[in-house]
Each structure stands twice: as structure tokens, then as C-alpha cells.
Design an enzyme around this catalytic site. Structure first.
Site, mmCIF file in Angstrom:
data_model
loop_
_atom_site.group_PDB
_atom_site.id
_atom_site.type_symbol
_atom_site.label_atom_id
_atom_site.label_comp_id
_atom_site.label_asym_id
_atom_site.label_seq_id
_atom_site.Cartn_x
_atom_site.Cartn_y
_atom_site.Cartn_z
ATOM 1 N N ASP A 33 -8.970 -5.489 9.547
ATOM 2 C CA ASP A 33 -7.589 -5.359 9.092
ATOM 3 C C ASP A 33 -7.000 -3.998 9.474
ATOM 4 O O ASP A 33 -7.224 -3.003 8.775
ATOM 5 C CB ASP A 33 -7.583 -5.532 7.562
ATOM 6 C CG ASP A 33 -6.201 -5.439 6.976
ATOM 7 O OD1 ASP A 33 -6.067 -5.476 5.745
ATOM 8 O OD2 ASP A 33 -5.229 -5.334 7.766
ATOM 9 N N ASP A 213 -0.716 -4.931 12.722
ATOM 10 C CA ASP A 213 -1.443 -5.314 11.521
ATOM 11 C C ASP A 213 -2.205 -6.622 11.713
ATOM 12 O O ASP A 213 -1.669 -7.705 11.506
ATOM 13 C CB ASP A 213 -0.449 -5.451 10.356
ATOM 14 C CG ASP A 213 -1.141 -5.737 9.037
ATOM 15 O OD1 ASP A 213 -0.427 -5.795 8.018
ATOM 16 O OD2 ASP A 213 -2.380 -5.892 9.025
HETATM 17 O O1 LIG Z 1 -1.732 -5.229 3.570
HETATM 18 C C1 LIG Z 1 -1.630 -5.327 4.748
HETATM 19 C C2 LIG Z 1 -2.815 -5.692 5.593
HETATM 20 N N1 LIG Z 1 -3.845 -6.291 4.781
HETATM 21 C C3 LIG Z 1 -3.567 -7.652 4.317
HETATM 22 C C4 LIG Z 1 -4.775 -8.177 3.578
HETATM 23 C C5 LIG Z 1 -4.482 -9.504 2.963
HETATM 24 C C6 LIG Z 1 -3.547 -9.763 1.986
HETATM 25 N N2 LIG Z 1 -3.600 -11.090 1.655
HETATM 26 C C7 LIG Z 1 -4.554 -11.687 2.426
HETATM 27 C C8 LIG Z 1 -4.987 -13.017 2.462
HETATM 28 C C9 LIG Z 1 -5.979 -13.356 3.377
HETATM 29 C C10 LIG Z 1 -6.542 -12.389 4.218
HETATM 30 C C11 LIG Z 1 -6.108 -11.057 4.176
HETATM 31 C C12 LIG Z 1 -5.120 -10.727 3.262
HETATM 32 N N3 LIG Z 1 -0.486 -5.164 5.434
HETATM 33 C C13 LIG Z 1 0.689 -4.872 4.810
HETATM 34 S S1 LIG Z 1 1.543 -3.452 5.158
HETATM 35 C C14 LIG Z 1 2.837 -3.822 4.106
HETATM 36 C C15 LIG Z 1 2.607 -5.010 3.466
HETATM 37 C C16 LIG Z 1 3.549 -5.574 2.546
HETATM 38 C C17 LIG Z 1 4.103 -4.765 1.571
HETATM 39 C C18 LIG Z 1 5.037 -5.307 0.694
HETATM 40 C C19 LIG Z 1 5.428 -6.651 0.784
HETATM 41 C C20 LIG Z 1 4.858 -7.445 1.788
HETATM 42 C C21 LIG Z 1 3.912 -6.911 2.656
HETATM 43 C C22 LIG Z 1 1.366 -5.604 3.870
HETATM 44 C C23 LIG Z 1 0.845 -6.884 3.362
HETATM 45 O O2 LIG Z 1 0.823 -7.093 2.173
HETATM 46 N N4 LIG Z 1 0.390 -7.767 4.273
HETATM 47 C C24 LIG Z 1 -0.159 -9.046 3.849
HETATM 48 C C25 LIG Z 1 0.906 -10.084 3.683
HETATM 49 C C26 LIG Z 1 2.200 -9.878 4.153
HETATM 50 C C27 LIG Z 1 3.185 -10.829 3.939
HETATM 51 C C28 LIG Z 1 2.872 -12.020 3.272
HETATM 52 C C29 LIG Z 1 1.561 -12.226 2.834
HETATM 53 C C30 LIG Z 1 0.580 -11.262 3.024
#
Ligand SMILES: O=C(CNCCc1c[nH]c2ccccc12)Nc1scc(-c2ccccc2)c1C(=O)NCc1ccccc1
Length: 322
Positions: A33, A213
Site C-alpha cells: 500500500d 496509491d
Molecule cells: O488509505 C489509503 C491507502 N490505504 C487504503 C487501505 C484500505 C482501506 N480500505 C481497504 C479495503 C481493502 C484493502 C485496503 C484498504 N489511501 C488514502 S489517502 C486518503 C484517503 C482518504 C481520505 C479521506 C476520505 C477518503 C479517502 C485514503 C483512503 O482512505 N483510501 C482507501 C479508500 C478510498 C476511497 C474509498 C474507499 C477506500
């Protein structure tokens, strides 16, 4: 040293990609990730009922970092928390002998129900690591000095197995030139900015700043761009009950590109049909970044490219065509 690990789609829609990692004496399948910086795993500290279907890390109390804890939450409301151990972690033959391994005591349902994912391996900057009282290094930071070159390369594929290369660039994985841009790591992520976007063969100047990402499935960009894209997709609509833009599965989707470092990074239209929905239409791979404050260039964007993440004196990102 160098090493390479496969990145295998967890399902038929490429929801996420899993890579085998040896943690202590267990082999786990982790989601690498580049959007976070914790290496956390399902562990023997959890109730057995939470571990059904998962491989997990058998903690060794002698390796616990006493008094250290971690707690992470993601934008979709999922998250996990637990204790910290120092143990051997091996990725594609690259060994970190005393890597901070964040063993879960609690994991949200989103992850527990996804029985193929045994945890995450963060590859963003260590400044985003959540361990207290002292932040811990990512696996990449831990092994950086032993790598032949201070980089890792991401080769995610559309409905196929790709790879993560550590310490070397694999010339067999891309064609044409590698286009490098400086990375903005000031917020802890691999940040890049685009000066234009294109839908089909129509290009529009705009500033799009976002993060690369691998941990986010889709491509999230500013609402005006998303509206302009789906205006070119007959029968598309924003469907709040489904949580985003949907369209008839028979629709022809135009290519989308972002111009980064003067070079158009193209996402083939085919990649933007993410998956069928339960309502009989199809869910778009491009969605709005409303409320996030920046764009997230997730797997939909990445899976047509070979992307080099170089942590030199000036962090750089290299893009090449697969
Ligand atoms: O966290 C990560 C990377 N790891 C994800 C791990 C993970 C989180 N559920 C998972 C489920 C399965 C596998 C990995 C993961 N990226 C970032 S930067 C900013 C945001 C964010 C901040 C505020 C609001 C939205 C996004 C995110 C984010 O929440 N992405 C996931 C997501 C984005 C959009 C919709 C759904 C999820």
C-alpha cells in the site's frame, strides 16, 4: 540486494492485489500500500473467530516492543489496531531482520470479511506510521541501504498478476522511455501533479494534484473532471445508492489521461469499467474525490504503467508504459 514479489489480484475486479511475505515464521498475503505506512497483520492476539479464513502472524512474546501500540483508520471507515513486535520480514528475497511488525488485536469488519487479505504493507513515507510512543520505519525504509538502488517499482496489471520490484528496474516490464518527475513527499505520500487531463482525444488544462496509491482501488479526481468524463458515457448517472457514477455495462468508455511531467499518462477506457453492480449496471473506475482534498491515483490509474518510486536525495517518480 534486489528482490521481486508477485502482485496477484484478490478477485476478478482487481479490488486489491496480494503479495506473499514471510513474517517471522509465517507466510502471509499482504496488500502492498503506497498510500499508508504501517505494516500490520492479522495475529494470534485476536479471537479465533476473527481469524477464520486468514493466515496470521504467531506472535512471540520475547519479540514484543513493550508498551508500543498502533491504531490506523482509513477514509472508508475501516481500520485496525494492536501491539508491535520486532521480527524478520522477507519480501522476494529481501530481508529486514528487525522490522516493526504491527500485530492486530482488533480489525474492522471490512478487513475481517476479506479472508484473502492477511494485512497491509505500507510503502508511503515513514512519517505517516501510526506506532506510539515512537514511529516505526516502513519495510522499504528498513531495507533501503541494502538495496542496489534506492527504489521500488510497481507493476500492477489489469485482471492479471503483476509484481513489486525492490532495488532494481526490470527492463522487461516496460516499453519506451521512463518519464521522471519529482515527488512531493511533504505530506507523507508519493505526491505528483498533472497540468492537464484528456477525455478521449480532447485535452483540457487543469492542475490536478494527487497521490499515487496502490492501496486504493479506484481513481478519485475533482468533481468537474468526473462530470466531464461521464458526460461522454451514454446512459451514465451518479447513483448515490451505489455510491458513485454507474453506466450501462455495454457503454463504450473513452480513454482518460493525466499529463504529468509533460507526458500523457493514459488510462485505457476498458480499465474504467470497474465492475458490474447488483443493480445490473456497471460501476465507474473514475469517481469524485469530494471531501478528500486531493486526487487519489489508485489501481485504476496504475495498472497500465510501470511506476518507479525512487527515494534518492530528491524523491522521484518514474512512469513507463507496460
Ligand atoms: O488509505 C489509503 C491507502 N490505504 C487504503 C487501505 C484500505 C482501506 N480500505 C481497504 C479495503 C481493502 C484493502 C485496503 C484498504 N489511501 C488514502 S489517502 C486518503 C484517503 C482518504 C481520505 C479521506 C476520505 C477518503 C479517502 C485514503 C483512503 O482512505 N483510501 C482507501 C479508500 C478510498 C476511497 C474509498 C474507499 C477506500
Amino acid at each position: 540486494t534486489n528482490g521481486s514479489a508477485p502482485a496477484v489480484p484478490s478477485d476478478q475486479y482487481d479490488s486489491l492485489y496480494l503479495s506473499p511475505v514471510t513474517v517471522g515464521s509465517s507466510t502471509l498475503h499482504l496488500d502492498f500500500d503506497t498510500g499508508s505506512s504501517d505494516l500490520w497483520v492479522f495475529s494470534s492476539l485476536q479471537a479465533q473467530s476473527s481469524l477464520v479464513g486468514h493466515d496470521y502472524y504467531m506472535v512471540d512474546p520475547a519479540k514484543e516492543k513493550q508498551g508500543y501500540t498502533w491504531k490506523i483508520s482509513y477514509g472508508d471507515g475501516s481500520g485496525a489496531s494492536g501491539k508491535v513486535y520486532a521480527d524478520k520480514v522477507v519480501v522476494g528475497g529481501v530481508t529486514a531482520t528487525a522490522q516493526a511488525v504491527e500485530a492486530a488485536t482488533a480489525v474492522s469488519a471490512q478487513f475481517t470479511q476479506d479472508v484473502d487479505t492477511d494485512g497491509l504493507l505500507g510503502l508511503a513515507m515513514s512519517t505517516l506510521n501510526t506506532v506510539k510512543p515512537q514511529q516505526q520505519k516502513t519495510f522499504f525504509d528498513t531495507v533501503l541501504k541494502q538495496l542496489a538502488q534506492p527504489l521500488f517499482a510497481v507493476d500492477l496489471k489489469y485482471h492479471a498478476a503483476g509484481s513489486y520490484d525492490f532495488g532494481f528496474i526490470d527492463k522487461s516490464k516496460y516499453t519506451g522511455a521512463i518519464n521522471y518527475v519529482n515527488a512531493d513527499t511533504s505530506k507523507g505520500w508519493w505526491g505528483v501533479s498533472a497540468t492537464a487531463y484528456s477525455i478521449g482525444n480532447a485535452s483540457t488544462s487543469a492542475t490536478v494534484s494527487g497521490i499515487l496509491d496502490t492501496g486504493t482501488t479506484l481513481l478519485y479526481v475533482d468533481t468537474p473532471i468526473v462530470k466531464a468524463y461521464y458526460a461522454k458515457v451514454k446512459g451514465s448517472k451518479m447513483d448515490n445508492t451505489q455510491g458513485g457514477y454507474v453506466f450501462p455495462c455495454s457503454a463504450t468508455l473513452p480513454d482518460f489521461s493525466l499529463t504529468i511531467g509533460g507526458v500523457k499518462q493514459i488510462v485505457p477506457g476498458k480499465h474504467i469499467n470497474y465492475s458490474p453492480t447488483s443493480a445490473g449496471n456497471c460501476f465507474g473506475g473514475i469517481q469524485t474525490n469530494d471531501g478528500i482534498g486531493f486526487s487519489i491515483l489508485g489501481d485504476i490509474f496504475l495498472k497500465s504503467k510501470y511506476v518507479i518510486h525512487e527515494m534518492g536525495s530528491t524523491p522521484r517518480i518514474g512512469f513507463a508504459q507496460q
